[in-house]
Scaffold this active site. Structure first.
Site, mmCIF file in Angstrom:
data_model
loop_
_atom_site.group_PDB
_atom_site.id
_atom_site.type_symbol
_atom_site.label_atom_id
_atom_site.label_comp_id
_atom_site.label_asym_id
_atom_site.label_seq_id
_atom_site.Cartn_x
_atom_site.Cartn_y
_atom_site.Cartn_z
ATOM 1 N N HIS A 148 0.835 -1.200 0.000
ATOM 2 C CA HIS A 148 0.000 0.000 0.000
ATOM 3 C C HIS A 148 0.870 1.250 0.000
ATOM 4 O O HIS A 148 2.084 1.174 0.151
ATOM 5 C CB HIS A 148 -0.939 0.013 1.215
ATOM 6 C CG HIS A 148 -0.229 0.122 2.533
ATOM 7 N ND1 HIS A 148 0.106 -0.971 3.291
ATOM 8 C CD2 HIS A 148 0.233 1.192 3.230
ATOM 9 C CE1 HIS A 148 0.724 -0.574 4.389
ATOM 10 N NE2 HIS A 148 0.819 0.743 4.377
ATOM 11 N N HIS A 195 -5.866 -1.817 3.690
ATOM 12 C CA HIS A 195 -5.661 -0.610 2.887
ATOM 13 C C HIS A 195 -4.797 -0.873 1.668
ATOM 14 O O HIS A 195 -3.807 -1.590 1.721
ATOM 15 C CB HIS A 195 -5.099 0.562 3.690
ATOM 16 C CG HIS A 195 -3.847 0.286 4.476
ATOM 17 N ND1 HIS A 195 -3.432 -0.957 4.835
ATOM 18 C CD2 HIS A 195 -2.912 1.131 4.973
ATOM 19 C CE1 HIS A 195 -2.312 -0.867 5.528
ATOM 20 N NE2 HIS A 195 -1.959 0.381 5.612
ATOM 21 N N HIS A 241 -0.061 -1.734 14.924
ATOM 22 C CA HIS A 241 -0.982 -0.629 14.696
ATOM 23 C C HIS A 241 -2.316 -0.937 15.359
ATOM 24 O O HIS A 241 -2.804 -2.065 15.279
ATOM 25 C CB HIS A 241 -1.276 -0.467 13.204
ATOM 26 C CG HIS A 241 -0.160 0.082 12.389
ATOM 27 N ND1 HIS A 241 0.462 1.267 12.670
ATOM 28 C CD2 HIS A 241 0.432 -0.381 11.259
ATOM 29 C CE1 HIS A 241 1.394 1.502 11.747
ATOM 30 N NE2 HIS A 241 1.406 0.512 10.889
ATOM 31 N N TYR A 250 8.738 0.723 10.413
ATOM 32 C CA TYR A 250 8.946 1.870 9.524
ATOM 33 C C TYR A 250 10.426 2.202 9.482
ATOM 34 O O TYR A 250 11.101 2.189 10.517
ATOM 35 C CB TYR A 250 8.202 3.107 10.030
ATOM 36 C CG TYR A 250 6.709 3.072 9.838
ATOM 37 C CD1 TYR A 250 6.146 3.202 8.576
ATOM 38 C CD2 TYR A 250 5.867 2.955 10.934
ATOM 39 C CE1 TYR A 250 4.775 3.207 8.404
ATOM 40 C CE2 TYR A 250 4.489 2.955 10.777
ATOM 41 C CZ TYR A 250 3.948 3.078 9.508
ATOM 42 O OH TYR A 250 2.595 3.083 9.343
#
Lengths: 302, 109
Positions: A148, A195, A241, A250
């Site tokens: 995504h 997503h 998350h 990340y």
């Protein structure tokens, strides 16, 4: 019918050679071709020629993102639908980039360039006849696929409306102001992942990150080990998350474009009822364990 | 021969050492200097922008979107891409985020 998935991302990088080294040896993508200053890469389980294009520039960021549609004739239909919606559409002719057919291109209200395409050279994943679960000689993190993209812009509502009304994107999650009046962030899907694109309020035209898919939490931990071993700059070490329930790392590519490896989350269908977060609980939504937003996560954009 | 340089942070009672081939930000981080913001560490996001008031340095590839040529001429650098070639006196810029947000988004692409 319609958009099947996020098919490709074209990213600007400051140093093409360093970036190819990073995306092939640390991320573990396959370098498919180099032509006219662009490098074309794919993840091992993807069947299309490429899902990531790198191009050298004097500043990093996103050139365009592209969604793959099921049928070629849908390009005409979406071109008309976009124009009816009041969006100007351009045609990108076949051969503009390597291995790609024609595409239609338009700009989101957030200033990002989006393409839709169907045709792209099919190279396969080599795992279609009595296959093993994964190929030999994978390098680095070796995600199976691009997952995504997350972008920032002022008009989150406008971009959301366009994507939902024209392309039938579905909403999995959203962040709203306490009074519920304003949409601050949204997670949208066409696949059955939480997503394919997410949009958060911020400066127009900016990239927050693009993400690769991983199988599970163990792979997330191993990915972080691989990043540390290669001295890659972390943004956030392995965590969960609240939004999407996925697990994540990340980190930044050599030009400062944020990357993510993402695993898990629920499997939404078209009738999924969106999850709502209020702005005061954003930190829980983003970093479920620590529940603190760091400035870097919201301000480091390319 | 490569040597260790000393970096003064203007306005702070703080000096830190920057080793050979070590960038300013990496040196600051490992020595607990928190006043320089840590971003992407790739010359892309502009969070670690500081101004070199005195001294010489090599600046690696840095995004022109967050560090335009005019700022480079005034001694602004991205700490993550700056290798000192002398002792340095640096000033931490407080407003670099505001300036970055005002760069007009994608208009520069």
């Amino acid at each position: 019918m319609g958009i099947m998935r996020l098919g490709r991302v074209e990213a600007r990088v400051l140093d093409l050679e360093k970036s190819i080294d990073y995306y092939t040896n640390v991320i573990g993508l396959q370098l498919m071709a180099r032509e006219n200053g662009r490098a074309y890469l794919k993840a091992w389980d993807e069947e299309d020629h490429h899902s990531l294009i790198l191009i050298e520039a004097d500043h990093p960021g996103l050139v365009h993102m592209a969604f793959k549609v099921r049928y070629e004739h849908e390009l005409d239909e979406y071109e008309k639908a976009l124009e009816r919606y009041g969006v100007r559409v351009n045609r990108v002719s076949k051969g503009t980039r390597l291995a790609e057919g024609q595409a239609i291109r338009f700009e989101l209200p957030t200033g990002h360039l989006v393409e839709l395409y169907h045709e792209i050279e099919r190279v396969g994943n080599g795992l279609k006849l009595n296959p093993d679960p994964y190929p030999e000689n994978l390098k680095g993190i070796a995600p199976p696929a691009l997952d995504h993209v997350l972008i920032t812009g002022e008009d989150v509502q406008g971009a959301t409306n366009l994507l939902m009304n024209v392309f039938d994107f579905h909403m999995s999650e959203r962040v709203v102001t306490l009074d519920g009046e304003q949409l601050l962030a949204v997670w949208l899907f066409r696949t059955n992942t939480p997503h394919d694109i997410a949009i958060i309020k911020g400066p127009n035209g900016k990239l927050h990150h693009f993400a690769f898919n991983l199988g599970g939490w163990n792979d997330i931990l191993r990915a972080a080990d691989c990043l540390a071993k290669n001295n890659v700059a972390f943004d956030v070490t392995p965590t969960r998350h609240g939004i999407t329930r996925g697990t994540t790392v990340y980190f930044f590519d050599p030009s400062g474009n944020r990357n993510e490896v993402f695993s898990g989350g629920y499997i939404p269908c078209e009738d999924f009822t969106p999850v709502t977060w209020t702005e005061d609980q954003l930190a829980k939504g983003i970093f479920y364990h620590l529940r603190e937003l760091n400035e870097r996560f919201t301000a480091a954009l390319t | 021969m490569a040597r260790v340089y000393r970096v003064w942070v203007d306005g702070e009672e703080r000096v830190f050492a920057c080793g050979p081939d070590q960038d300013l930000l990496a040196a600051a981080v490992v020595q607990g200097v928190r006043s320089i913001k840590r971003g992407c560490r790739g010359g892309g996001c502009g969070m670690c922008k500081v101004r070199v008031v005195d001294g010489t340095y090599d600046l690696g590839k840095s995004s022109v979107a967050v560090l335009p040529p005019a700022e480079r001429e005034q001694g602004y650098v991205l700490a993550c891409k700056t290798i000192p070639t002398s002792d340095l006196n640096i000033r931490v810029t407080k407003n670099n985020l505001r300036r970055r947000d005002g760069d007009g988004g994608n208009s520069d692409s």
